[in-house]
Enzyme design. Structure first.
Site, short mmCIF file in Angstrom:
data_model
loop_
_atom_site.label_atom_id
_atom_site.label_comp_id
_atom_site.label_asym_id
_atom_site.label_seq_id
_atom_site.Cartn_x
_atom_site.Cartn_y
_atom_site.Cartn_z
N HIS A 189 -11.55 -40.59 6.32
CA HIS A 189 -12.32 -41.45 5.41
C HIS A 189 -12.75 -40.68 4.17
CE1 HIS A 189 -12.37 -44.77 8.21
NE2 HIS A 189 -12.74 -43.94 9.17
N TRP A 211 -40.96 -14.90 -1.57
CA TRP A 211 -39.78 -15.75 -1.75
C TRP A 211 -40.14 -16.73 -2.87
CZ3 TRP A 211 -38.14 -20.91 -1.03
CH2 TRP A 211 -36.76 -21.10 -0.83
N LYS A 228 -23.51 -22.10 9.69
CA LYS A 228 -23.52 -20.65 9.86
C LYS A 228 -22.54 -19.99 8.89
CE LYS A 228 -26.63 -20.07 12.57
NZ LYS A 228 -27.17 -21.13 11.77
N CYS A 240 -41.65 -15.84 2.56
CA CYS A 240 -42.83 -15.04 2.25
C CYS A 240 -43.42 -14.44 3.52
CB CYS A 240 -43.89 -15.84 1.52
SG CYS A 240 -43.41 -16.44 -0.09
N GLU A 278 -23.78 -20.15 5.17
CA GLU A 278 -25.01 -19.46 4.81
C GLU A 278 -24.87 -17.94 4.83
OE1 GLU A 278 -28.37 -20.31 7.33
OE2 GLU A 278 -27.18 -20.26 9.15
N ARG A 293 -37.77 -12.76 7.08
CA ARG A 293 -38.23 -14.06 6.63
C ARG A 293 -37.59 -14.47 5.30
NH1 ARG A 293 -43.04 -16.01 9.05
NH2 ARG A 293 -43.66 -17.07 7.15
N GLU A 295 -23.08 -27.20 12.97
CA GLU A 295 -23.75 -25.91 13.07
C GLU A 295 -22.80 -24.77 12.71
OE1 GLU A 295 -26.48 -22.82 13.84
OE2 GLU A 295 -26.62 -24.90 13.14
N ASN A 303 -49.15 -17.13 0.83
CA ASN A 303 -47.98 -17.93 1.19
C ASN A 303 -48.32 -19.39 0.97
OD1 ASN A 303 -46.78 -15.59 2.04
ND2 ASN A 303 -46.82 -16.09 4.21
N GLY A 304 -47.33 -20.18 0.55
CA GLY A 304 -47.56 -21.61 0.37
C GLY A 304 -47.48 -22.01 -1.09
N LYS A 341 -36.19 -17.31 6.73
CA LYS A 341 -36.18 -17.60 8.16
C LYS A 341 -37.05 -18.80 8.50
CE LYS A 341 -35.17 -16.69 12.46
NZ LYS A 341 -33.80 -16.97 12.93
#
Length: 605
Positions: free
Chosen positions: A501, A72, A482, A2, A485, A27, A478, A98-99, A600
């Site tokens: 395993h 969002w 990447k 948002c 996503e 964002r 990481e 927002n929130g 973001k």
């Protein structure tokens, strides 16, 4: 997630609101809208989808007051009705938020009993209805706004306009909100880049602040109306840093500007001549009373925290990296001799802020490793350590991960110098020389297009595995994050020894394995064995290593990195993996800078 933008005091507020929304697209969002006040009531324009769709629907109108939002979805799907701004039944009040309003259901039922009609599925819509309810009782707009805030439970950043009031009213609680100051004009935003085209002078609001913003006038107080003061600061971000320049995507630009970002991170902190790390924020003796160290973070920042934890553990200091969302389960291990290092790019990540507050309640010392000066994490920590990476627009973090890792590794050396049980590096001169050389080494990685070719050759793979040990494990995780996503393809990262395993059951000839080697002979030898186990079951192996590394005797592919100190080798490998992810996503025509369902800055728990 948002984004909020507000503008007061310029005739082309509509245009500046749209520009602000475009600047906030990074964002993550699924709808956008604006509300303006131009002497003819409150006018609202909103659309699901991209800001471009909203742009087509907004008329060319002059207005000196307006608010805008990129949403969002949390409550309700991404539809025109659920897009912000939301209005009251009379449409005299418009709000962006927002929130999450945790008690919205109870508030909505009470308002509906009074005759208020709701048109969306969102929690936000209760806010303008509450304001309208207090206006109907005869209260003035500012009192109505304050009374509304008192009824809200949860996290929020709010911008509100009321017909014929001539001001934007704003407040925050647990969600970021910043003011831009420019002569007679003011801007309201969830993040500085929203208005950086117009001013670099900012004022960071704190929880409970209420701002009443008019042309040429700002009144700042607490919820009861008692005046508060906040400093105006100048941000050192160049507006050009928030554009793509000649690059097709922000992500590619940010991968390629890592040498500059790291030079800024390192500057003045690596003293090669005297063989030490100098962090002016932490003079000698700062950490001498510390008994235990916890790192808390989420997502990419968590992988950076893992890297930092490894560096401290190698120095003889037991350290644990926790996922911030799980940290409350470990509060019995926190006391006044605990150092908690919170790692957050934005400084506004809700789970990480929650972990920081938990630690402070237990008496721990808290350091925030963050990119944003004046962020909530920076203000609430006992001391911030800024990574100095500059603005990062792409949702998939790249240069901030590198700068976080370097900052944490330097911090680890400062901590080890203070603790008697710590063992400072025996190779400190070479460690620091390699650190100084790191931007140039990354530049060398960027000069080659091996990653593009490998991404093309394995574009039809079923799954992608990433493996490593120690710091290379953090890089493997990481790398997988990447890849998944931005490509939407299945990718997993593993500690190399864990392949046998369970994950080996998934290995086929369509499961390329990216093996990260750091030059640590003992760890690399074991990773080599694990990679060979996958190879014998059909998996092609891509080794990320220097050109003379033993892994090249059997690897099917090679992504070359310069030889360097093992502390930094993982970062060079990480750049190669970033490039592989980028080119794979580009070949699939994915929306690289705006991956679906992601944001973001995650400011809700």
């Amino acid at each position: 997630m948002c984004g909020i933008i507000g503008c007061v005091g310029v005739r082309d507020s509509m245009g500046r609101l749209i520009t602000g929304l475009e600047n906030l697209e990074y964002r993550g969002y699924d709808s956008a809208g604006v509300a303006i006040q131009n002497g003819k009531g409150v006018e609202v324009y909103k659309r699901s989808g991209r800001v471009d769709e909203l742009k087509k629907a907004t008329p060319d109108k002059h207005a000196e007051i307006g608010i805008g939002h990129t949403r969002w979805s949390t409550h309700g799907p991404p539809t025109d009705d659920n897009a912000h701004p939301h209005t009251s039944t009379k449409e005299d009040v418009a709000v962006v938020h927002n929130g999450i309003i945790e008690n919205y259901s109870d508030l909505r039922h009470k308002l509906e009993a009074k005759g208020h009609e709701f048109t969306s599925d969102t929690d936000t819509e209760v806010i303008p209805h509450l304001v309208q309810d207090f206006l109907d009782e005869g209260k003035d707009p500012e009192t109505a706004f304050r009374e509304t805030i008192k009824m809200l439970e949860g996290s929020y950043a709010i911008g509100c306009i009321v017909d014929n009031h001539g001001a934007v009213m704003a407040t925050r609680q647990g969600s970021p909100l910043v003011l831009g100051v420019d002569d007679d004009a003011f801007y309201l935003a969830s993040d500085v880049p929203a208005f950086l085209d117009y001013t670099d002078r900012v004022m960071y609001l704190e929880d409970g602040d209420v701002a009443i913003i008019r042309k040429g006038d700002l009144q700042l107080s607490d919820i009861e109306g008692v005046t508060v003061d906040r400093d105006v600061e100048t941000v050192d971000w160049d507006p050009s840093e928030t554009g793509k320049g000649s690059y097709d995507h922000y992500m590619l630009k940010e991968i390629n500007t890592q040498p500059t970002a790291l030079s800024n991170t390192i500057q003045g902190r690596a003293d090669v001549e005297n063989g030490q790390v100098n962090l002016e924020e932490f003079p000698p003796g700062t950490f001498e009373d510390i008994d235990s160290i916890h790192l808390v973070a989420c997502g990419t920042s968590y992988h950076a925290a893992m890297y930092g934890s490894n560096m401290l553990s190698e120095g003889g200091v037991a350290t644990t990296a926790f996922r911030a969302s799980e940290y409350e389960l470990h509060t019995n291990t926190i006391d006044e001799n605990t150092l908690v290092i919170a790692v957050t790019q934005s400084g506004e990540t809700a789970d990480t802020l929650g972990a920081m507050r938990t630690a402070k309640e237990k008496g721990a010392e808290v350091v925030a490793v963050t990119n944003v000066v004046g962020s909530t994490a920076a203000r609430e920590a006992d001391q911030p350590l800024y990574i100095r990476a500059g603005p990062e627009i792409g949702v998939a973090a790249t240069k901030t991960f590198s700068s976080q890792v370097v900052s944490l590794t330097m911090l680890s050396q400062r901590i080890l110098d203070d603790l008697e049980r710590g063992t400072p590096r025996g190779d400190m001169p070479e460690f620091l020389e390699s650190l100084q050389r790191l931007p140039d080494d990354i530049e060398r990685v960027l000069e080659h297009d091996d990653a593009k070719n490998i991404a093309r050759r394995y574009s039809d793979a079923k799954s992608y595995f990433f493996i490593g040990r120690g710091t290379a494990n953090a890089v493997a995780l990481e790398g997988a994050l990447k890849f998944k996503e931005i490509t939407y393809e299945h990718a997993e990262g593993f500690a190399a020894g864990e392949l046998k395993h369970g994950p080996l059951a998934l290995i086929t000839d369509r499961t390329p394995v990216f093996a990260v080697f750091t030059g640590d002979e003992e760890q690399d030898k074991k990773t080599l064995t694990n990679a060979q186990e996958a190879q014998t079951r059909g998996a092609p192996i891509i080794a990320i290593a220097p050109k003379d590394h033993p892994s090249l005797e059997f690897a099917d592919e090679h992504l070359e990195v310069p030889s360097t100190n093992s502390a930094w080798a993982g970062l060079l490998a990480n750049v190669q993996l970033q490039l592989v992810s980028y080119y794979a996503a580009d070949q699939l025509s994915r929306p690289i800078d705006k991956p679906r369902n992601l944001a973001k800055s995650v400011t809700v728990e």
